[in-house]
Write an enzyme that holds these catalytic residues in place. Sequence first.
Site, PDB file in Angstrom:
ATOM      1  N   ASP A 255      36.612  51.116  45.563  1.00  0.00           N
ATOM      2  CA  ASP A 255      37.312  50.273  44.592  1.00  0.00           C
ATOM      3  C   ASP A 255      38.196  49.241  45.304  1.00  0.00           C
ATOM      4  OD1 ASP A 255      38.961  49.274  42.456  1.00  0.00           O
ATOM      5  OD2 ASP A 255      38.559  51.118  41.349  1.00  0.00           O
TER       6      ASP A 255
ATOM      7  N   THR B 270      38.365  47.288  36.873  1.00  0.00           N
ATOM      8  CA  THR B 270      37.595  48.419  37.376  1.00  0.00           C
ATOM      9  C   THR B 270      36.518  48.902  36.413  1.00  0.00           C
ATOM     10  OG1 THR B 270      39.423  49.139  38.772  1.00  0.00           O
ATOM     11  CG2 THR B 270      37.789  50.801  38.194  1.00  0.00           C
TER      12      THR B 270
ATOM     13  N   ASN C 149      39.899  47.429  31.048  1.00  0.00           N
ATOM     14  CA  ASN C 149      40.400  48.777  31.369  1.00  0.00           C
ATOM     15  C   ASN C 149      41.194  49.381  30.230  1.00  0.00           C
ATOM     16  OD1 ASN C 149      39.260  48.548  33.889  1.00  0.00           O
ATOM     17  ND2 ASN C 149      41.185  48.527  35.025  1.00  0.00           N
TER      18      ASN C 149
ATOM     19  N   ASP D 137      41.708  49.952  46.701  1.00  0.00           N
ATOM     20  CA  ASP D 137      42.368  49.295  45.570  1.00  0.00           C
ATOM     21  C   ASP D 137      43.843  49.669  45.474  1.00  0.00           C
ATOM     22  OD1 ASP D 137      41.988  47.832  42.837  1.00  0.00           O
ATOM     23  OD2 ASP D 137      42.942  49.729  42.287  1.00  0.00           O
TER      24      ASP D 137
ATOM     25  N   HIS E 157      47.145  47.199  45.757  1.00  0.00           N
ATOM     26  CA  HIS E 157      48.126  46.954  44.693  1.00  0.00           C
ATOM     27  C   HIS E 157      49.556  47.131  45.187  1.00  0.00           C
ATOM     28  CE1 HIS E 157      45.766  46.232  41.102  1.00  0.00           C
ATOM     29  NE2 HIS E 157      45.016  47.309  41.313  1.00  0.00           N
TER      30      HIS E 157
ATOM     31  N   ASP F 183      33.907  46.870  43.219  1.00  0.00           N
ATOM     32  CA  ASP F 183      33.907  46.324  41.873  1.00  0.00           C
ATOM     33  C   ASP F 183      34.550  44.948  41.780  1.00  0.00           C
ATOM     34  OD1 ASP F 183      36.266  47.561  42.637  1.00  0.00           O
ATOM     35  OD2 ASP F 183      36.721  48.388  40.669  1.00  0.00           O
ATOM     36  N   HIS F 184      35.473  44.649  42.687  1.00  0.00           N
ATOM     37  CA  HIS F 184      36.208  43.388  42.653  1.00  0.00           C
ATOM     38  C   HIS F 184      37.004  43.275  43.939  1.00  0.00           C
ATOM     39  CE1 HIS F 184      39.712  45.883  41.910  1.00  0.00           C
ATOM     40  NE2 HIS F 184      39.107  46.412  40.851  1.00  0.00           N
TER      41      HIS F 184
ATOM     42  N   HIS G 224      44.263  41.975  40.476  1.00  0.00           N
ATOM     43  CA  HIS G 224      42.926  41.424  40.243  1.00  0.00           C
ATOM     44  C   HIS G 224      42.756  41.223  38.750  1.00  0.00           C
ATOM     45  CE1 HIS G 224      41.686  45.589  39.230  1.00  0.00           C
ATOM     46  NE2 HIS G 224      42.433  45.935  40.274  1.00  0.00           N
TER      47      HIS G 224
END
Length: 434
Positions: free
Chosen positions: A34, A70, A91, A188, A192, A235-236, A338
Amino acid sequence: MFNKRALSILIVSSFLSHQALEVEGNKVILVSFDGFRYDYLEDVDTPNFDAAIAAGVTAPYVTPAFVTLTLPSHFSIVTGLWPESHGVVHNIMYDPVFNETITPETRNQSKWWDMGAEPIWQTARFQGKASGSYFYFGGEVEIMGLYPNVYIGNNDPTVPWNERIDTVISWFLDEDIDVITLYFNQPDNVGHYNGIDSNERRDMVRQCDDTLGYLMEKIDENGLTDVMNIIVVSDHGMSEIFDDMKIELYNYIDPNDVYHVIADYGPVAMIQPKEGRLDAVFDNLKDAHPNMSVYMKEDIPDRFNYRDHYRILPIFAISDRPWEIATKWVPNGQVGGHGFDNQDMTMKNIFVATGPDFKTGYISEPFNSVDIYPLLCQILQLEPAPNNGSLEIVKTLLSSDVGGAVSSRGDFFTVVVSGLVCLYAVALLSQSDS
């Protein structure tokens, strides 16, 4: 008069002959890290990723589905559908029909996912193959009447990463699984809370590399190298964000004018005004901030592929990176985020693949994440469900001896119809005996 017993035996025999349908092809494990941005390999020593790329294929980057969050992004990878088509649009999506908002406690309920999309684990099952999922979003949910053959949900981050690898390897060996989706929640989380330019993020990329190395080692130890394809995706991406760059909606609209707002979760907001207040709310927002674009749902730009689903609310807003949208901003400690425009390079994600069906040392053109589903189907020799992806670019990743996808979907539905007829035959047989 026809002989009911003879007819019944004939139909049952026909049904059982369809059950014996064989579909060939190698195995696939799809691994998602992720928030693994496309350029995270550039400032970290990653010998296992390097080895996989040298032995296999990669792309400069992959463009994720919009919104770059996500749940929608992960479901687009395994269905080949944009969120407007598969229905997992956020999400924290709100469903006007249910009059509910999804939560971590309710997101394993079928109603949030079973909107007509067919993920790869169901495509496999429908065509005579076995599938599994470990922590992958949607993989623990009943969709179209089925679960994967084996699965573990709940996404418990405390489960050691190597233990997850050991489990999926045992599934391949003991359960003869053909395709497995495996999810890790990093890098991920560190992106963050520690930032994209932090030592913590670099350390986590190294951990991802170690995990890939452990997976390749276990595949080799268990004699799976000649049949196992590894695809590593994310995913991103991730962008820097700042507490002083927030757009607060309630500075511009009256909370009493809105029925439901999705905001406080990045750069995208969706608003359901109360009856009779749609135009007023839109007029107050459309020019409210120079770094926020606001659209009526029907005017959302085509390039987002994010308009044609009832869960997308009547007013849609998106901010320019690194601005984010909130109702009223409350600092949350995040320095990375994101959800931004999927054409923004900071949102692009990774793709690395190696195995018997891939070329060696090949770099493809960039492609879209929805193209991964038809790629999976090609490797597994499955007929894809209807999707928004394209095989044209991604098929160049494959070695020349990977055959075309078989047309076994028709055979599956023949089995279903035959099964129904078989039940009718059994009923006839019972009548003839009575």
